[in-house]
Enzyme design. Structure first.
Site, PDB file in Angstrom:
ATOM      1  N   ASP A 143      37.703  78.249  51.219  1.00  0.00           N
ATOM      2  CA  ASP A 143      36.798  77.076  50.662  1.00  0.00           C
ATOM      3  C   ASP A 143      36.379  76.425  51.641  1.00  0.00           C
ATOM      4  O   ASP A 143      37.100  75.977  52.656  1.00  0.00           O
ATOM      5  CB  ASP A 143      37.701  76.541  49.548  1.00  0.00           C
ATOM      6  CG  ASP A 143      36.492  75.932  48.606  1.00  0.00           C
ATOM      7  OD1 ASP A 143      35.469  76.257  48.533  1.00  0.00           O
ATOM      8  OD2 ASP A 143      36.853  74.702  48.458  1.00  0.00           O
ATOM      9  N   SER A 144      35.285  75.719  51.435  1.00  0.00           N
ATOM     10  CA  SER A 144      34.856  74.657  52.155  1.00  0.00           C
ATOM     11  C   SER A 144      35.545  73.388  52.181  1.00  0.00           C
ATOM     12  O   SER A 144      35.403  72.515  53.140  1.00  0.00           O
ATOM     13  CB  SER A 144      33.581  74.264  51.625  1.00  0.00           C
ATOM     14  OG  SER A 144      33.507  73.756  50.393  1.00  0.00           O
TER      15      SER A 144
ATOM     16  N   CYS B  16      34.966  79.754  47.507  1.00  0.00           N
ATOM     17  CA  CYS B  16      33.666  78.872  47.546  1.00  0.00           C
ATOM     18  C   CYS B  16      32.486  79.699  46.967  1.00  0.00           C
ATOM     19  O   CYS B  16      32.150  80.752  47.749  1.00  0.00           O
ATOM     20  CB  CYS B  16      33.491  78.496  49.044  1.00  0.00           C
ATOM     21  SG  CYS B  16      32.069  77.548  49.117  1.00  0.00           S
TER      22      CYS B  16
ATOM     23  N   GLU C  13      35.581  64.713  45.101  1.00  0.00           N
ATOM     24  CA  GLU C  13      36.166  64.553  46.543  1.00  0.00           C
ATOM     25  C   GLU C  13      36.681  63.211  46.714  1.00  0.00           C
ATOM     26  O   GLU C  13      37.546  62.772  47.145  1.00  0.00           O
ATOM     27  CB  GLU C  13      35.203  64.967  47.495  1.00  0.00           C
ATOM     28  CG  GLU C  13      35.205  66.759  47.513  1.00  0.00           C
ATOM     29  CD  GLU C  13      36.155  67.441  48.326  1.00  0.00           C
ATOM     30  OE1 GLU C  13      36.926  66.895  49.222  1.00  0.00           O
ATOM     31  OE2 GLU C  13      36.675  68.776  47.985  1.00  0.00           O
TER      32      GLU C  13
ATOM     33  N   CYS D 169      31.318  76.942  40.448  1.00  0.00           N
ATOM     34  CA  CYS D 169      31.612  75.926  41.665  1.00  0.00           C
ATOM     35  C   CYS D 169      33.044  75.585  41.425  1.00  0.00           C
ATOM     36  O   CYS D 169      33.606  75.382  40.325  1.00  0.00           O
ATOM     37  CB  CYS D 169      30.821  74.629  41.916  1.00  0.00           C
ATOM     38  SG  CYS D 169      31.461  73.495  43.059  1.00  0.00           S
TER      39      CYS D 169
ATOM     40  N   HIS E 101      34.818  73.335  41.964  1.00  0.00           N
ATOM     41  CA  HIS E 101      35.399  71.811  41.589  1.00  0.00           C
ATOM     42  C   HIS E 101      35.157  71.881  40.082  1.00  0.00           C
ATOM     43  O   HIS E 101      35.667  70.950  39.545  1.00  0.00           O
ATOM     44  CB  HIS E 101      34.535  70.812  42.556  1.00  0.00           C
ATOM     45  CG  HIS E 101      34.924  70.594  43.926  1.00  0.00           C
ATOM     46  ND1 HIS E 101      34.747  71.694  44.722  1.00  0.00           N
ATOM     47  CD2 HIS E 101      35.354  69.525  44.537  1.00  0.00           C
ATOM     48  CE1 HIS E 101      35.046  71.187  45.993  1.00  0.00           C
ATOM     49  NE2 HIS E 101      35.326  70.144  45.893  1.00  0.00           N
TER      50      HIS E 101
HETATM   51  N1  DGL Z   1      33.440  75.241  47.194  1.00  0.00           N
HETATM   52  C1  DGL Z   1      31.896  75.000  46.976  1.00  0.00           C
HETATM   53  C2  DGL Z   1      31.642  75.857  45.831  1.00  0.00           C
HETATM   54  O1  DGL Z   1      32.370  76.437  45.272  1.00  0.00           O
HETATM   55  C3  DGL Z   1      31.668  73.381  46.522  1.00  0.00           C
HETATM   56  C4  DGL Z   1      31.965  72.394  47.289  1.00  0.00           C
HETATM   57  C5  DGL Z   1      30.707  72.432  48.830  1.00  0.00           C
HETATM   58  O2  DGL Z   1      29.761  72.097  48.367  1.00  0.00           O
HETATM   59  O3  DGL Z   1      31.127  72.699  49.573  1.00  0.00           O
HETATM   60  O4  DGL Z   1      30.237  75.955  45.538  1.00  0.00           O
END
Ligand code: DGL
Length: 269
Positions: free
Chosen positions: A7-8, A70, A162, A194, A196
């Protein structure tokens, strides 16, 4: 024997939690590209380059199978990676297909032609990069006909989460749902596209109303991974469990511990 989860940042921990609960005997190497998050406002080339570098790091850690938790990476980079980058003895899977299979009530591997399904009006909430990729609509079109998708780019929600500012995150969810409803007044279903957003699931459900079925991906991805590994046990790989970050390990460990409410220790990727 480990599977990679990418994940990012911290959002993919919702997926890590679900896969660990579903597959307690499997080790996972989680990689958070915290130094470059958020991805949701980056260009497709940028997301592709960052995602391939991160996945290579997971291959180097002994993972033969990597899940892109992600959505933004799955939407903007996965197809290009599968077409020309992933070595033949490795696999990289995304998070859209399990969600679309649930939405269209299909079993894994059902490649029959697209057909009419129960849902007709679907609201997609995702990052700006995911929405502009139109990857969700493309994958859905392979499986269903007659489904109207309205996508809402939810700017600011990831940053608010975050930063731990849940009051702001809730206000933003309400305003994004209001904006969506101006375009599609009566969705049947909503996709939280997403990593989050499961943390804001109650706020989405409240703003959408009780009649809207909200699909959140962590459990769907866990179920789909369990199914995949039952068929392809050789893809378990050789690595050992770890949590890696490209950011500051102490800071990421402390945020991750808050996020999952259990101790998480990250080391440098
Ligand atoms: N993890 C990213 C997603 O699922 C969201 C966070 C980001 O923008 O890096 O889209």
């Amino acid at each position: 024997m480990a599977v990679g989860i990418f994940d990012s940042g911290l959002g993919g921990l919702t997926v890590l939690n679900a896969v660990q609960a579903r597959l307690p005997e499997v080790d996972f190497v989680y990689l958070a590209d915290s130094a470059h998050a958020p991805y949701g406002v980056r260009t497709p080339d940028d997301i592709y380059n960052l995602t391939t570098a991160a996945v290579q790091r997971l291959f180097d850690a002994g993972c033969d199978l990597v899940i892109l938790a992600c959505n933004t990476a799955s939407a903007a980079a996965l197809r290009r990676m599968q077409e020309r980058w992933v070595p033949s003895d490795k696999r990289v899977l995304g998070v859209f297909v399990p969600m679309i299979e649930a939405l269209t009530e299909r079993q894994w591997g059902d490649n029959s032609p697209p057909r009419e399904v129960a849902v007709q009006h679907v609201a997609l909430f995702a990052t700006p990069a995911t929405v502009s990729s139109r990857a969700f609509q493309r994958e859905l079109a392979f499986r269903a006909i007659g489904v109207d998708v309205e996508a809402q780019a939810c700017g600011g929600v990831v940053d608010a989460i975050e930063d731990g500012d849940m009051i702001l995150a809730e206000a933003l969810v309400q305003s994004h749902v209001d904006a969506l409803k101006r375009k599609m007044p009566d969705p049947d279903a909503a996709i939280l596209g997403c990593t989050h957003y499961p943390l804001m699931q109650e706020a989405f459900q409240k703003a959408l109303g009780a009649d809207v079925k909200v699909f959140s991906q962590a459990d769907l991805v866990a179920e789909s991974l369990a199914d995949y590994l039952a068929r392809r046990p050789e893809m378990l790989g050789k690595g050992e469990a770890a949590c890696l970050t490209t950011g500051d390990p102490a800071q990421v460990s402390s945020r991750a511990t808050q996020f999952l409410r259990r101790q998480m220790i990250f080391t440098a990727a």
